[in-house]
Design a protein around this motif. Structure first.
Motif: not given
Lengths: 98, 169
Positions: B23-27, B81-86, B89, B92
């Motif tokens: 679930i979390f957005r940031h790795p 802003d490097d992360l993909p816009n999800e 999700r 999905y």
């Protein structure tokens, strides 16, 4: 019971598949693959406890060695792709279209 | 009785960590959740009386591999802003869950048809370094050597991938 461990491993494997198919961040996809390998390891250890033989332990150690090799190579590829494109989106990495 | 409570706690923690990874957005948050899952899996291995695998899980997985992943995440200096816009999700995730639910119930039915035993902790003579080592070097010697060749190939591959960048400059 041993079945509870096996059901837990199925749950973890399904969550790993969900992470692979629904996320686009390559690092998250990579860590989901690690999660699936760990679920397989848990099933190996549970069956090994069920039959009281230690072949499952040896197989789990080999899965860990394969995971270490995979981590080294996949992270090198991720670094190269990030240097090349500057993004972590798996939709951007469509280099093999020719 | 105490082992049952430990199993419940560890399994809840591992499932929560796995859900957090998805679930979390940031790795970085995802990696921390995965560390929770790996450590609670090590506890489950100890409950299954696999002492050597318990130690190896803690040292190799939660120690070496996860520190490598965390090092790479910090090395790449991932900004927001490097992360993909999800944004979609969760959609999905729900769709994948609907697709995977029959597979899960099928496997659960198969597993429950296995004649199981109580997972009581076996004392000496199972899962220690001596016993697993004997099995590893008697019955599994050829696969062990093949795995060592695989590690050598991965080493050479990492050197080749890292060296190509320097030549192209």
């Amino acid at each position: 019971m041993i079945q509870d461990y096996l059901i837990l491993s199925i749950i973890l494997f399904c969550i790993g598949i969900l992470g692979v198919v629904s996320r686009r961040n390559v690092l998250i996809i990579f860590m989901s693959i690690e999660l699936m390998l760990n679920a397989a390891n848990l099933a190996f250890i549970a069956f090994s406890r069920l039959h009281l033989s230690m072949d499952g332990h040896v197989l789990a150690m080999m899965v860990m060695a394969v995971a270490a090799a995979e981590a080294a190579l996949a992270l090198a590829v991720v670094i190269l792709l990030h240097k090349h494109k500057g993004k972590l989106d798996s939709n951007v990495f469509s280099l093999l279209k020719g | 009785m105490f082992a049952d409570w430990l199993f419940t706690g560890f399994s809840i923690l591992s499932v929560l960590g796995a859900i957090g990874l998805v679930i979390f957005r940031h790795p970085m948050n995802g990696a921390m959740s995965l560390v929770i899952t790996l450590i609670s899996l090590a506890g489950l291995y100890a409950l299954l009386s696999a002492k050597l695998i318990f130690v190896i899980q803690l040292i190799v997985y939660a120690g070496a591999i996860m520190s490598l992943i965390l090092f790479i995440i910090m090395f790449l200096n991932v900004q927001n802003d490097d992360l993909p816009n999800e944004k979609d999700r969760f959609l999905y995730l729900i769709g994948g869950g609907v697709v995977l639910a029959p597979v899960f119930f099928f496997l659960k039915k198969i597993v429950q048809s296995i004649p199981g035993t109580e997972a009581t902790i076996v004392g000496n003579g199972f899962g220690g370094v001596k016993e697993v080592g004997l099995v590893l070097f008697k019955d599994w010697l050829l696969p062990f050597e093949i795995v060592s060749i695989l590690l050598l190939v991965a080493l050479i591959g990492a050197v080749v991938i890292a060296g190509k960048r320097r030549m192209s400059k």
